[in-house]
Design an enzyme around this catalytic site. Structure first.
Site, PDB file in Angstrom:
ATOM      1  N   GLY A  43      -0.046 -10.526  10.704  1.00 58.98           N
ATOM      2  CA  GLY A  43      -0.990 -10.353   9.736  1.00 58.98           C
ATOM      3  C   GLY A  43      -2.133  -9.322  11.298  1.00 58.98           C
ATOM      4  O   GLY A  43      -2.812  -9.515  11.468  1.00 58.98           O
TER       5      GLY A  43
ATOM      6  N   SER B 255      -1.035  -5.553  10.683  1.00 61.70           N
ATOM      7  CA  SER B 255      -1.048  -4.115  10.574  1.00 61.70           C
ATOM      8  C   SER B 255      -2.185  -4.450   8.920  1.00 61.70           C
ATOM      9  O   SER B 255      -2.445  -4.700   8.653  1.00 61.70           O
ATOM     10  CB  SER B 255       0.234  -3.663   9.799  1.00 61.70           C
ATOM     11  OG  SER B 255       0.992  -3.995  10.879  1.00 61.70           O
TER      12      SER B 255
ATOM     13  N   SER C 134       5.185  -9.467   6.545  1.00 61.54           N
ATOM     14  CA  SER C 134       6.860  -9.742   6.257  1.00 61.54           C
ATOM     15  C   SER C 134       5.782 -11.522   6.393  1.00 61.54           C
ATOM     16  O   SER C 134       5.539 -12.440   6.927  1.00 61.54           O
ATOM     17  CB  SER C 134       7.943 -10.049   7.778  1.00 61.54           C
ATOM     18  OG  SER C 134       7.746  -8.233   7.363  1.00 61.54           O
TER      19      SER C 134
ATOM     20  N   GLU D 128       7.344 -10.076  20.925  1.00 62.40           N
ATOM     21  CA  GLU D 128       7.966  -9.268  19.815  1.00 62.40           C
ATOM     22  C   GLU D 128       9.117  -8.187  19.858  1.00 62.40           C
ATOM     23  O   GLU D 128      10.047  -7.977  18.972  1.00 62.40           O
ATOM     24  CB  GLU D 128       6.790  -8.123  18.642  1.00 62.40           C
ATOM     25  CG  GLU D 128       7.431  -8.542  17.409  1.00 62.40           C
ATOM     26  CD  GLU D 128       6.262  -7.961  17.029  1.00 62.40           C
ATOM     27  OE1 GLU D 128       4.756  -7.959  16.662  1.00 62.40           O
ATOM     28  OE2 GLU D 128       6.213  -7.589  15.228  1.00 62.40           O
TER      29      GLU D 128
HETATM   30  C1  FAD Z   1      10.252  -4.268   7.759  1.00 65.18           C
HETATM   31  C2  FAD Z   1       8.543  -4.387   8.723  1.00 65.18           C
HETATM   32  C3  FAD Z   1       8.445  -5.269   8.904  1.00 65.18           C
HETATM   33  C4  FAD Z   1       6.650  -5.312   9.027  1.00 65.18           C
HETATM   34  N1  FAD Z   1       6.494  -6.416   8.961  1.00 65.18           N
HETATM   35  C5  FAD Z   1       5.215  -6.217   9.490  1.00 65.18           C
HETATM   36  C6  FAD Z   1       4.560  -7.621   9.483  1.00 65.18           C
HETATM   37  O1  FAD Z   1       4.911  -8.872   9.440  1.00 65.18           O
HETATM   38  N2  FAD Z   1       3.037  -7.900  10.114  1.00 65.18           N
HETATM   39  C7  FAD Z   1       2.274  -7.010  10.398  1.00 65.18           C
HETATM   40  O2  FAD Z   1       1.235  -6.573  10.583  1.00 65.18           O
HETATM   41  N3  FAD Z   1       3.184  -5.453  10.642  1.00 65.18           N
HETATM   42  C8  FAD Z   1       4.161  -5.152   9.823  1.00 65.18           C
HETATM   43  N4  FAD Z   1       4.544  -4.197   9.895  1.00 65.18           N
HETATM   44  C9  FAD Z   1       4.425  -3.143  10.215  1.00 65.18           C
HETATM   45  C10 FAD Z   1       4.319  -2.494  11.331  1.00 65.18           C
HETATM   46  O3  FAD Z   1       3.955  -2.507  12.710  1.00 65.18           O
HETATM   47  C11 FAD Z   1       4.118  -1.042  10.664  1.00 65.18           C
HETATM   48  O4  FAD Z   1       4.372  -0.217   9.870  1.00 65.18           O
HETATM   49  C12 FAD Z   1       3.799   0.164  12.307  1.00 65.18           C
HETATM   50  O5  FAD Z   1       3.085  -0.214  13.605  1.00 65.18           O
HETATM   51  C13 FAD Z   1       3.325   1.338  12.072  1.00 65.18           C
HETATM   52  O6  FAD Z   1       2.164   1.812  11.138  1.00 65.18           O
HETATM   53  P1  FAD Z   1       2.165   2.201   9.715  1.00 65.18           P
HETATM   54  O7  FAD Z   1       2.968   2.585   8.434  1.00 65.18           O
HETATM   55  O8  FAD Z   1       0.274   2.614  10.173  1.00 65.18           O
HETATM   56  O9  FAD Z   1       2.249   3.776  10.288  1.00 65.18           O
HETATM   57  P2  FAD Z   1       1.419   5.236  11.431  1.00 65.18           P
HETATM   58  O10 FAD Z   1       0.712   5.042  12.034  1.00 65.18           O
HETATM   59  O11 FAD Z   1       0.519   6.053   9.482  1.00 65.18           O
HETATM   60  O12 FAD Z   1       2.550   6.270  11.502  1.00 65.18           O
HETATM   61  C14 FAD Z   1       3.033   7.037  10.343  1.00 65.18           C
HETATM   62  C15 FAD Z   1       3.945   7.415  11.867  1.00 65.18           C
HETATM   63  O13 FAD Z   1       3.442   8.303  12.574  1.00 65.18           O
HETATM   64  C16 FAD Z   1       4.000   8.613  13.733  1.00 65.18           C
HETATM   65  N5  FAD Z   1       2.495   8.084  15.029  1.00 65.18           N
HETATM   66  C17 FAD Z   1       1.907   7.060  14.813  1.00 65.18           C
HETATM   67  N6  FAD Z   1       1.072   7.101  16.129  1.00 65.18           N
HETATM   68  C18 FAD Z   1       1.352   8.035  16.170  1.00 65.18           C
HETATM   69  C19 FAD Z   1       1.275   8.143  18.268  1.00 65.18           C
HETATM   70  N7  FAD Z   1       0.524   7.753  18.707  1.00 65.18           N
HETATM   71  N8  FAD Z   1       2.175   8.855  18.944  1.00 65.18           N
HETATM   72  C20 FAD Z   1       2.892   9.557  17.985  1.00 65.18           C
HETATM   73  N9  FAD Z   1       3.091   9.421  16.825  1.00 65.18           N
HETATM   74  C21 FAD Z   1       2.857   8.423  15.692  1.00 65.18           C
HETATM   75  C22 FAD Z   1       4.584   7.909  14.138  1.00 65.18           C
HETATM   76  O14 FAD Z   1       6.377   8.202  13.717  1.00 65.18           O
HETATM   77  C23 FAD Z   1       4.545   7.193  12.659  1.00 65.18           C
HETATM   78  O15 FAD Z   1       6.167   6.079  12.131  1.00 65.18           O
HETATM   79  C24 FAD Z   1       6.099  -4.306   9.227  1.00 65.18           C
HETATM   80  C25 FAD Z   1       6.346  -2.608   9.175  1.00 65.18           C
HETATM   81  C26 FAD Z   1       8.369  -2.853   8.847  1.00 65.18           C
HETATM   82  C27 FAD Z   1       8.635  -1.741   8.352  1.00 65.18           C
END
Ligand code: FAD
Length: 360
Positions: free
Chosen positions: A118, A120, A152, A235
């Site tokens: 937990g 994100s 997940s 991780e």
């Molecule tokens: C298959 C899968 C499993 C997951 N499992 C888990 C889980 O078990 N537990 C959990 O806590 N989370 C989980 N996540 C979440 C994952 O860690 C987040 O989706 C990830 O950290 C990106 O955060 P966000 O989705 O908020 O995207 P955002 O932070 O909104 O980012 C969107 C896009 O903006 C760009 N961006 C953002 N910030 C920057 C920066 N500083 N510099 C350059 N580009 C940037 C990147 O291209 C990024 O892809 C999972 C995600 C996936 C896809």
């Protein structure tokens, strides 16, 4: 490779050869079979690096790498123990009190407990320090309130790791704390988020004044940011970042008469990159064995591994008209997992940013 590693690899191969399962791509995220994880534990193939009194074998991270590579290569159903064995156990061994370690590590080592992460939240993904879930002191414990997303496997977990805010300061990196929460505790609600592959992998998890005891705080109250950054190297740095599509590549390698001369050349180039990635993962494991937290190495592995996996999919795409149903099945799994691998555990541009800062 020494004889110890060879022997561990053979033990994994023996189990996979006799276990009834269908190899799949992305098995560390999608292949959930607790009984397989428990059999690995019974055969001494989980938690190798942990102290013996906590269920481990006091072995090296290099030895553990041999086991994880074999499991991924075989596309075995390993997701029940993956998070607990990869990062929660090591985090507790690094930072937990002896009581917390004794309560959780043996049950993680035997795959009895299943963890979900937990971290994100709707407005805190790449910017993880922006988490808004709060934890407020209440007697001999804490009350957690907030919302996690993309969690997940939370629907199958026994426990949740939760990063929460315990103090508000101008510095958003301060005042964060790591907790363990029972998944079935009153106030925890797990709602499914169905993926584009139709699978139930993700969840939204809400916490409504959920109580968790003080003894389930990991490390120091307020030190959550530096702690979670260290945890992320476990991780990100492992071979699942470049071997999750390997069952597809192996099926292509095993197929008779599939490859023309140009295909064979492209395949050799991919295999050369794979050797580099394996060497890099070994360097990361050696850094862990030396007691370092290999943050930049792990980000590099994740970034390059993602590029490699996408190129593997692209390579197989050109062969599809000549492939059998099994390769088509794994190709579909790989295509659907492809976009995930550049995001989960930290988005690709964020990995580049960590690498660039580390190179300064
Ligand atoms: C298959 C899968 C499993 C997951 N499992 C888990 C889980 O078990 N537990 C959990 O806590 N989370 C989980 N996540 C979440 C994952 O860690 C987040 O989706 C990830 O950290 C990106 O955060 P966000 O989705 O908020 O995207 P955002 O932070 O909104 O980012 C969107 C896009 O903006 C760009 N961006 C953002 N910030 C920057 C920066 N500083 N510099 C350059 N580009 C940037 C990147 O291209 C990024 O892809 C999972 C995600 C996936 C896809």
């Amino acid at each position: 490779m020494d004889t110890h590693e060879t022997e561990l690899r053979q033990r994994v191969r023996d189990l996979c050869a006799t276990w009834d399962y269908t190899p799949r791509c992305d098995s560390w995220a999608g292949g959930f079979e607790p009984e397989f994880s428990r059999e690995l534990a019974r055969r001494g193939l989980l938690a190798r690096t942990w102290p013996k009194h906590l269920g481990g074998a006091e072995d090296s991270n290099v030895a553990r790498l041999a086991i994880t590579e074999e499991l991924l290569r075989a596309g075995a159903p390993v997701s029940a123990h993956w998070v607990g064995e990869r990062q929660i156990g090591p985090e507790l061994i690094r930072l937990g009190t002896p009581e917390l370690q004794e309560e959780f590590c043996p049950r993680l080592a035997s795959a009895e407990y299943v963890f979900a992460l937990g971290m994100s939240e709707p407005d805190a993904g790449s910017d993880l320090a922006a988490v808004r879930t709060t934890a407020v002191r209440d007697g001999d414990g804490w009350r957690l309130t907030g919302r996690k997303i993309w969690t997940s496997g939370a629907h199958r977990a026994t426990h949740l790791y939760v990063l929460a805010r315990t103090a508000r300061t101008d510095d958003k990196h301060a005042g964060l704390t790591e907790f363990i929460v029972e998944r079935t505790a009153p106030g925890v609600t797990v709602r499914p988020i169905i993926g584009m592959d139709g699978e139930h992998h993700f969840n939204e998890v809400t916490f409504d004044e959920v109580f968790t005891p003080d003894r389930w705080v990991i490390g120091q109250v307020g030190d959550g940011w530096s702690q979670v950054v260290g945890q992320l190297s476990f991780e990100r740095g492992g071979p699942e970042r470049f071997l999750s599509m390997y069952p597809l590549l192996k099926a292509v390698l095993d197929a008779d008469g599939l490859l023309g001369a140009e295909d064979a050349r492209r395949l050799r180039s991919l295999l050369a990159r794979l050797m580099v990635l394996r060497t890099w993962a070994r360097e990361t494991a050696l850094a862990l064995d030396a007691g370092r937290s290999p943050i930049v190495e792990a980000a590099t592995s994740k970034y390059l591994g993602n590029r490699f996996e996408l190129d593997c999919i692209e390579f197989v795409r050109g062969l599809l008209p000549r492939c059998d149903a099994d390769i088509h099945r794994m190709y579909s799994q790989a295509v659907l997992a492809g976009p995930k691998s550049g995001i989960r555990g930290g988005a690709a541009p964020v990995m580049l940013s960590i690498i660039a800062k580390g190179a300064k």
